[in-house]
Design a protein around this motif. Structure first.
Motif, PDB file in Angstrom:
ATOM      1  N   CYS A  95       0.829  -1.213   0.000  1.00  0.00           N
ATOM      2  CA  CYS A  95       0.000   0.000   0.000  1.00  0.00           C
ATOM      3  C   CYS A  95       0.858   1.256   0.000  1.00  0.00           C
ATOM      4  O   CYS A  95       0.489   2.271  -0.586  1.00  0.00           O
ATOM      5  CB  CYS A  95      -0.926   0.009   1.212  1.00  0.00           C
ATOM      6  SG  CYS A  95      -2.357  -1.048   1.014  1.00  0.00           S
ATOM      7  N   PHE A  96       1.985   1.190   0.668  1.00  0.00           N
ATOM      8  CA  PHE A  96       2.896   2.332   0.694  1.00  0.00           C
ATOM      9  C   PHE A  96       3.466   2.581  -0.700  1.00  0.00           C
ATOM     10  O   PHE A  96       3.560   3.722  -1.158  1.00  0.00           O
ATOM     11  CB  PHE A  96       4.024   2.075   1.691  1.00  0.00           C
ATOM     12  CG  PHE A  96       5.140   3.077   1.625  1.00  0.00           C
ATOM     13  CD1 PHE A  96       4.918   4.409   1.927  1.00  0.00           C
ATOM     14  CD2 PHE A  96       6.417   2.688   1.252  1.00  0.00           C
ATOM     15  CE1 PHE A  96       5.942   5.339   1.864  1.00  0.00           C
ATOM     16  CE2 PHE A  96       7.450   3.606   1.188  1.00  0.00           C
ATOM     17  CZ  PHE A  96       7.210   4.936   1.493  1.00  0.00           C
ATOM     18  N   SER A  99      -0.064   3.689  -3.264  1.00  0.00           N
ATOM     19  CA  SER A  99      -0.992   4.287  -2.298  1.00  0.00           C
ATOM     20  C   SER A  99      -2.457   4.198  -2.711  1.00  0.00           C
ATOM     21  O   SER A  99      -3.346   4.281  -1.860  1.00  0.00           O
ATOM     22  CB  SER A  99      -0.615   5.751  -2.043  1.00  0.00           C
ATOM     23  OG  SER A  99      -0.517   6.465  -3.260  1.00  0.00           O
ATOM     24  N   ILE A 102      -4.842   1.853  -0.835  1.00  0.00           N
ATOM     25  CA  ILE A 102      -5.415   2.204   0.465  1.00  0.00           C
ATOM     26  C   ILE A 102      -6.919   2.417   0.352  1.00  0.00           C
ATOM     27  O   ILE A 102      -7.677   2.164   1.287  1.00  0.00           O
ATOM     28  CB  ILE A 102      -4.751   3.483   1.030  1.00  0.00           C
ATOM     29  CG1 ILE A 102      -3.249   3.253   1.211  1.00  0.00           C
ATOM     30  CG2 ILE A 102      -5.379   3.890   2.358  1.00  0.00           C
ATOM     31  CD1 ILE A 102      -2.495   4.503   1.597  1.00  0.00           C
ATOM     32  N   VAL A 114      -6.930  10.398   3.855  1.00  0.00           N
ATOM     33  CA  VAL A 114      -5.769  10.117   3.008  1.00  0.00           C
ATOM     34  C   VAL A 114      -5.514  11.279   2.049  1.00  0.00           C
ATOM     35  O   VAL A 114      -4.373  11.696   1.844  1.00  0.00           O
ATOM     36  CB  VAL A 114      -5.970   8.806   2.213  1.00  0.00           C
ATOM     37  CG1 VAL A 114      -4.823   8.590   1.226  1.00  0.00           C
ATOM     38  CG2 VAL A 114      -6.067   7.623   3.165  1.00  0.00           C
ATOM     39  N   PHE A 118      -2.134  13.726   1.661  1.00  0.00           N
ATOM     40  CA  PHE A 118      -1.316  13.808   0.451  1.00  0.00           C
ATOM     41  C   PHE A 118      -1.360  15.180  -0.234  1.00  0.00           C
ATOM     42  O   PHE A 118      -0.358  15.617  -0.798  1.00  0.00           O
ATOM     43  CB  PHE A 118      -1.774  12.752  -0.565  1.00  0.00           C
ATOM     44  CG  PHE A 118      -1.189  11.389  -0.348  1.00  0.00           C
ATOM     45  CD1 PHE A 118      -0.176  10.913  -1.166  1.00  0.00           C
ATOM     46  CD2 PHE A 118      -1.646  10.577   0.673  1.00  0.00           C
ATOM     47  CE1 PHE A 118       0.369   9.651  -0.969  1.00  0.00           C
ATOM     48  CE2 PHE A 118      -1.116   9.313   0.882  1.00  0.00           C
ATOM     49  CZ  PHE A 118      -0.102   8.849   0.060  1.00  0.00           C
ATOM     50  N   TYR A 142       7.793  10.476  -2.798  1.00  0.00           N
ATOM     51  CA  TYR A 142       7.372   9.770  -4.006  1.00  0.00           C
ATOM     52  C   TYR A 142       7.964  10.302  -5.313  1.00  0.00           C
ATOM     53  O   TYR A 142       7.897   9.621  -6.332  1.00  0.00           O
ATOM     54  CB  TYR A 142       5.845   9.791  -4.113  1.00  0.00           C
ATOM     55  CG  TYR A 142       5.163   8.886  -3.114  1.00  0.00           C
ATOM     56  CD1 TYR A 142       5.127   7.510  -3.306  1.00  0.00           C
ATOM     57  CD2 TYR A 142       4.555   9.408  -1.973  1.00  0.00           C
ATOM     58  CE1 TYR A 142       4.506   6.673  -2.391  1.00  0.00           C
ATOM     59  CE2 TYR A 142       3.928   8.586  -1.052  1.00  0.00           C
ATOM     60  CZ  TYR A 142       3.906   7.218  -1.265  1.00  0.00           C
ATOM     61  OH  TYR A 142       3.296   6.392  -0.355  1.00  0.00           O
ATOM     62  N   LEU A 199       0.631   7.888   7.700  1.00  0.00           N
ATOM     63  CA  LEU A 199       0.242   6.938   6.659  1.00  0.00           C
ATOM     64  C   LEU A 199       0.256   5.512   7.207  1.00  0.00           C
ATOM     65  O   LEU A 199      -0.652   4.721   6.933  1.00  0.00           O
ATOM     66  CB  LEU A 199       1.189   7.053   5.466  1.00  0.00           C
ATOM     67  CG  LEU A 199       0.881   6.147   4.268  1.00  0.00           C
ATOM     68  CD1 LEU A 199      -0.499   6.450   3.694  1.00  0.00           C
ATOM     69  CD2 LEU A 199       1.952   6.304   3.189  1.00  0.00           C
ATOM     70  N   CYS A 203      -2.951   3.013   7.440  1.00  0.00           N
ATOM     71  CA  CYS A 203      -2.907   1.691   6.804  1.00  0.00           C
ATOM     72  C   CYS A 203      -3.257   0.583   7.794  1.00  0.00           C
ATOM     73  O   CYS A 203      -3.958  -0.370   7.459  1.00  0.00           O
ATOM     74  CB  CYS A 203      -1.521   1.437   6.211  1.00  0.00           C
ATOM     75  SG  CYS A 203      -1.168   2.403   4.728  1.00  0.00           S
TER      76      CYS A 203
END
Length: 211
Positions: A95-96, A99, A102, A114, A118, A142, A199, A203
């Protein structure tokens, strides 16, 4: 991804806190098991020597066997928990790295949480480069190349109200970015840590459905 080890480490720490009350120490269980086995062996020896009768021996033996069954179940639960955590770690890491996963099986409140994690507060969708709408800390994690002319590199080296462990992670984040060819401030490195931690918490808190 460079930040995967940090994310996984945060996941482990959060899991450790979540299961702290539920987890049973393996060493203590094994020690108790050995004590029960020794107790039966000692009772057997006393029976052979004629110090206790067979009824007393069987009573001790039955009691120990019942306790051993309970301890065995507890030990099995601990090992199951270890396996579950390792499996969860793989899913959460996925998931990381992606993303969007999620959002699978989550409700609107999680999606908003979420999104706010972000995206910048003034986000308005457009056809322009989407990465420009991401928060600095998200772009650092990212996006390969990160630059911000507003960075403040004259800040104090040590930020207040953080632990030594967090300070080490922040230093690690700064080093990761230097290796990538980016220079970030301690303040932004702290934001990166906060982002990764939040995060990880999100999760873990949701039921993630990954095939």
């Amino acid at each position: 991804m460079e930040y995967t080890p940090i994310f996984e480490d945060l996941i482990r720490k959060i899991y450790s806190k979540l299961y702290e009350q539920k987890s049973i120490d393996k060493t203590n269980i094994n020690r108790s098991l050995h004590k029960m086995i020794e107790r039966v062996a000692n009772a057997r020896e006393l029976l052979v020597k004629g110090i206790i009768n067979e009824e007393d021996y069987l009573s001790v033996k039955t009691d120990c066997e019942n306790r051993i069954d309970i301890l065995g179940t507890q030990l099995n639960d601990v090992y199951k928990l270890d396996v579950q955590q390792k499996q969860s770690l793989k899913k959460l890491t996925k998931c990381f790295l992606k993303s969007a996963l999620i959002f699978l099986g989550t409700d609107n409140s999680i999606e908003l949480k979420v999104a706010s994690l972000f995206l910048n507060k003034d986000f308005v969708y457009s056809n322009a480069d989407f990465t420009s709408h991401l928060k600095d800390e998200v772009r650092i994690v990212y996006v390969s190349q990160y630059s911000n002319t507003k960075e403040n590199f004259e800040e104090a080296e040590v930020i207040k109200n953080i632990s030594k462990e967090q300070q080490e992670i922040i230093s690690n984040i700064i080093e990761i970015e230097l290796i990538k060819g980016n220079k970030i401030s301690t303040q932004n490195a702290t934001k990166v840590l906060s982002f990764l931690l939040k995060l990880a918490e999100i999760c873990i808190s949701i039921k993630i459905k990954i095939g």
